[in-house]
Design a protein around this motif. Sequence first.
Motif, PDB file in Angstrom:
ATOM      1  N   GLY A   1      41.861 -40.680  12.185  1.00  0.00           N
ATOM      2  CA  GLY A   1      42.808 -41.802  12.250  1.00  0.00           C
ATOM      3  C   GLY A   1      44.131 -41.386  12.857  1.00  0.00           C
ATOM      4  O   GLY A   1      45.199 -41.760  12.382  1.00  0.00           O
ATOM      5  N   ALA A   2      44.054 -40.619  13.950  1.00  0.00           N
ATOM      6  CA  ALA A   2      45.254 -40.001  14.528  1.00  0.00           C
ATOM      7  C   ALA A   2      45.945 -40.860  15.576  1.00  0.00           C
ATOM      8  O   ALA A   2      46.923 -40.423  16.172  1.00  0.00           O
ATOM      9  N   ARG A   3      45.491 -42.082  15.783  1.00  0.00           N
ATOM     10  CA  ARG A   3      46.034 -42.898  16.880  1.00  0.00           C
ATOM     11  C   ARG A   3      47.461 -43.349  16.608  1.00  0.00           C
ATOM     12  O   ARG A   3      48.310 -43.317  17.502  1.00  0.00           O
ATOM     13  N   THR A   4      47.747 -43.783  15.386  1.00  0.00           N
ATOM     14  CA  THR A   4      49.070 -44.326  15.070  1.00  0.00           C
ATOM     15  C   THR A   4      49.477 -43.895  13.664  1.00  0.00           C
ATOM     16  O   THR A   4      48.720 -43.256  12.940  1.00  0.00           O
ATOM     17  N   GLY A   5      50.677 -44.295  13.277  1.00  0.00           N
ATOM     18  CA  GLY A   5      51.113 -44.213  11.895  1.00  0.00           C
ATOM     19  C   GLY A   5      51.073 -42.826  11.291  1.00  0.00           C
ATOM     20  O   GLY A   5      51.483 -41.824  11.904  1.00  0.00           O
ATOM     21  N   ILE A   6      50.578 -42.753  10.060  1.00  0.00           N
ATOM     22  CA  ILE A   6      50.557 -41.501   9.320  1.00  0.00           C
ATOM     23  C   ILE A   6      49.729 -40.440  10.027  1.00  0.00           C
ATOM     24  O   ILE A   6      50.139 -39.286  10.124  1.00  0.00           O
ATOM     25  N   GLY A   7      48.578 -40.817  10.551  1.00  0.00           N
ATOM     26  CA  GLY A   7      47.722 -39.840  11.231  1.00  0.00           C
ATOM     27  C   GLY A   7      48.404 -39.244  12.445  1.00  0.00           C
ATOM     28  O   GLY A   7      48.327 -38.033  12.682  1.00  0.00           O
ATOM     29  N   GLN A   8      49.064 -40.081  13.221  1.00  0.00           N
ATOM     30  CA  GLN A   8      49.780 -39.584  14.394  1.00  0.00           C
ATOM     31  C   GLN A   8      50.907 -38.647  13.977  1.00  0.00           C
ATOM     32  O   GLN A   8      51.078 -37.567  14.561  1.00  0.00           O
ATOM     33  N   ALA A   9      51.693 -39.030  12.980  1.00  0.00           N
ATOM     34  CA  ALA A   9      52.821 -38.204  12.541  1.00  0.00           C
ATOM     35  C   ALA A   9      52.354 -36.857  12.025  1.00  0.00           C
ATOM     36  O   ALA A   9      52.967 -35.817  12.309  1.00  0.00           O
ATOM     37  N   ILE A  10      51.261 -36.844  11.272  1.00  0.00           N
ATOM     38  CA  ILE A  10      50.735 -35.576  10.756  1.00  0.00           C
ATOM     39  C   ILE A  10      50.216 -34.713  11.896  1.00  0.00           C
ATOM     40  O   ILE A  10      50.469 -33.500  11.936  1.00  0.00           O
ATOM     41  N   ALA A  11      49.496 -35.318  12.837  1.00  0.00           N
ATOM     42  CA  ALA A  11      48.980 -34.551  13.973  1.00  0.00           C
ATOM     43  C   ALA A  11      50.114 -33.888  14.745  1.00  0.00           C
ATOM     44  O   ALA A  11      50.040 -32.703  15.102  1.00  0.00           O
ATOM     45  N   VAL A  12      51.173 -34.645  14.998  1.00  0.00           N
ATOM     46  CA  VAL A  12      52.310 -34.094  15.745  1.00  0.00           C
ATOM     47  C   VAL A  12      53.003 -33.003  14.928  1.00  0.00           C
ATOM     48  O   VAL A  12      53.391 -31.959  15.470  1.00  0.00           O
ATOM     49  N   GLY A  13      53.144 -33.201  13.624  1.00  0.00           N
ATOM     50  CA  GLY A  13      53.748 -32.175  12.776  1.00  0.00           C
ATOM     51  C   GLY A  13      52.950 -30.880  12.790  1.00  0.00           C
ATOM     52  O   GLY A  13      53.527 -29.786  12.900  1.00  0.00           O
ATOM     53  N   LEU A  14      51.637 -30.981  12.696  1.00  0.00           N
ATOM     54  CA  LEU A  14      50.790 -29.783  12.744  1.00  0.00           C
ATOM     55  C   LEU A  14      50.896 -29.100  14.103  1.00  0.00           C
ATOM     56  O   LEU A  14      50.922 -27.866  14.191  1.00  0.00           O
ATOM     57  N   ALA A  15      50.970 -29.903  15.163  1.00  0.00           N
ATOM     58  CA  ALA A  15      51.119 -29.343  16.510  1.00  0.00           C
ATOM     59  C   ALA A  15      52.437 -28.592  16.645  1.00  0.00           C
ATOM     60  O   ALA A  15      52.494 -27.498  17.214  1.00  0.00           O
ATOM     61  N   GLN A  16      53.500 -29.170  16.109  1.00  0.00           N
ATOM     62  CA  GLN A  16      54.807 -28.508  16.191  1.00  0.00           C
ATOM     63  C   GLN A  16      54.838 -27.212  15.393  1.00  0.00           C
ATOM     64  O   GLN A  16      55.648 -26.322  15.681  1.00  0.00           O
ATOM     65  N   ALA A  17      53.945 -27.094  14.405  1.00  0.00           N
ATOM     66  CA  ALA A  17      53.820 -25.846  13.648  1.00  0.00           C
ATOM     67  C   ALA A  17      52.899 -24.852  14.335  1.00  0.00           C
ATOM     68  O   ALA A  17      52.728 -23.732  13.838  1.00  0.00           O
ATOM     69  N   GLY A  18      52.296 -25.266  15.468  1.00  0.00           N
ATOM     70  CA  GLY A  18      51.517 -24.331  16.273  1.00  0.00           C
ATOM     71  C   GLY A  18      50.030 -24.588  16.345  1.00  0.00           C
ATOM     72  O   GLY A  18      49.312 -23.881  17.074  1.00  0.00           O
ATOM     73  N   ALA A  19      49.505 -25.571  15.622  1.00  0.00           N
ATOM     74  CA  ALA A  19      48.062 -25.808  15.611  1.00  0.00           C
ATOM     75  C   ALA A  19      47.612 -26.582  16.840  1.00  0.00           C
ATOM     76  O   ALA A  19      48.312 -27.475  17.316  1.00  0.00           O
ATOM     77  N   ASN A  20      46.425 -26.237  17.338  1.00  0.00           N
ATOM     78  CA  ASN A  20      45.747 -27.085  18.307  1.00  0.00           C
ATOM     79  C   ASN A  20      45.092 -28.238  17.554  1.00  0.00           C
ATOM     80  O   ASN A  20      44.729 -28.100  16.381  1.00  0.00           O
ATOM     81  N   LEU A  21      44.937 -29.380  18.229  1.00  0.00           N
ATOM     82  CA  LEU A  21      44.498 -30.592  17.547  1.00  0.00           C
ATOM     83  C   LEU A  21      43.199 -31.148  18.109  1.00  0.00           C
ATOM     84  O   LEU A  21      43.002 -31.174  19.324  1.00  0.00           O
ATOM     85  N   ILE A  22      42.347 -31.599  17.206  1.00  0.00           N
ATOM     86  CA  ILE A  22      41.228 -32.472  17.542  1.00  0.00           C
ATOM     87  C   ILE A  22      41.561 -33.816  16.922  1.00  0.00           C
ATOM     88  O   ILE A  22      41.697 -33.932  15.701  1.00  0.00           O
ATOM     89  N   LEU A  23      41.742 -34.822  17.750  1.00  0.00           N
ATOM     90  CA  LEU A  23      42.203 -36.137  17.323  1.00  0.00           C
ATOM     91  C   LEU A  23      41.015 -37.078  17.241  1.00  0.00           C
ATOM     92  O   LEU A  23      40.369 -37.373  18.240  1.00  0.00           O
ATOM     93  N   LEU A  24      40.718 -37.549  16.026  1.00  0.00           N
ATOM     94  CA  LEU A  24      39.557 -38.400  15.834  1.00  0.00           C
ATOM     95  C   LEU A  24      39.992 -39.853  15.693  1.00  0.00           C
ATOM     96  O   LEU A  24      40.882 -40.178  14.903  1.00  0.00           O
ATOM     97  N   GLY A  25      39.336 -40.701  16.455  1.00  0.00           N
ATOM     98  CA  GLY A  25      39.565 -42.131  16.356  1.00  0.00           C
ATOM     99  C   GLY A  25      38.268 -42.865  16.636  1.00  0.00           C
ATOM    100  O   GLY A  25      37.270 -42.254  17.028  1.00  0.00           O
ATOM    101  N   HIS A  26      38.276 -44.172  16.445  1.00  0.00           N
ATOM    102  CA  HIS A  26      37.061 -44.938  16.745  1.00  0.00           C
ATOM    103  C   HIS A  26      37.196 -45.713  18.047  1.00  0.00           C
ATOM    104  O   HIS A  26      36.258 -46.349  18.492  1.00  0.00           O
ATOM    105  N   ARG A  27      38.390 -45.646  18.649  1.00  0.00           N
ATOM    106  CA  ARG A  27      38.591 -46.233  19.981  1.00  0.00           C
ATOM    107  C   ARG A  27      39.319 -45.212  20.842  1.00  0.00           C
ATOM    108  O   ARG A  27      40.170 -44.471  20.359  1.00  0.00           O
TER     109      ARG A  27
END
Length: 253
Positions: A18-44
């Motif tokens: 649920g990384a497209r918007t909202g909480i999922g997007q904010a968490i994904a960006v926060g993890l990225a800023q801490a250095g993690a590579n991301l796999i972003l899962l969505g249904h669209r």
Amino acid sequence: MSIENMFSLKGKTALVTGARTGIGQAIAVGLAQAGANLILLGHRDNMQETSQLVSEAGVKSQTVLLDLSKPDKVAPFCQDLLAEHRVDILVNNAGIIRREPAVDFSYDNWESVIDTNLNALFVLSQHIAKPMLERGYGKIINIASLLSFQGGITVPSYAASKHAVAGLTKALANEWAQKGIQVNAIAPGYISTNNTQALRENEERNAAILSRIPTGRWGEPDDLAGAAVFLASPASNYVNGHVLVVDGGWMAR
């Protein structure tokens, strides 16, 4: 270990649902800023904004598609994903809500919420955890809710699913903590997202909610990023089965 390294996610890969918007997007960006590579899962396939924000943090991202309202699709998806990627951090954020008085609540609405918020989360955690258990390292973060503790109004399936997410978090932590996997949850308070739009547009409900929050405002998705980085990082290695409330003080009232 230095404090800087304690919160670093460099070299790790995080899967955020649920990384497209909202909480999922904010968490994904926060993890990225801490250095993690991301796999972003969505249904669209409309994750361009999140992908761009992750890229600006200087890490890699990939978008994968899966409809979590169909839990039977999760296992084959995980097999394909894990054949190509090592997942160190799983954030089970995706969720839906349906509002209807309990006496009239349709079974279709009940089933779709339970399938998305609970059943898919369990199957995804099962399969992503298997290689984590083999390696003896992993972080699983479930997104719970204030309705993991309360009943809410006209959201019976959502309240049931989020109570279950809190319980499942503790159950998985009990089994996996000794094997190097920390399973915890974040319970957001009233956050300004698509899921809460109906509440914010209802003047009476909006005023009642704001009157109880000690900070006097709705939370923003970015308010959850720090909690997610903490639970994803070595800083939380001795935190297991905890539901971390981020609510502006709502539960303290």
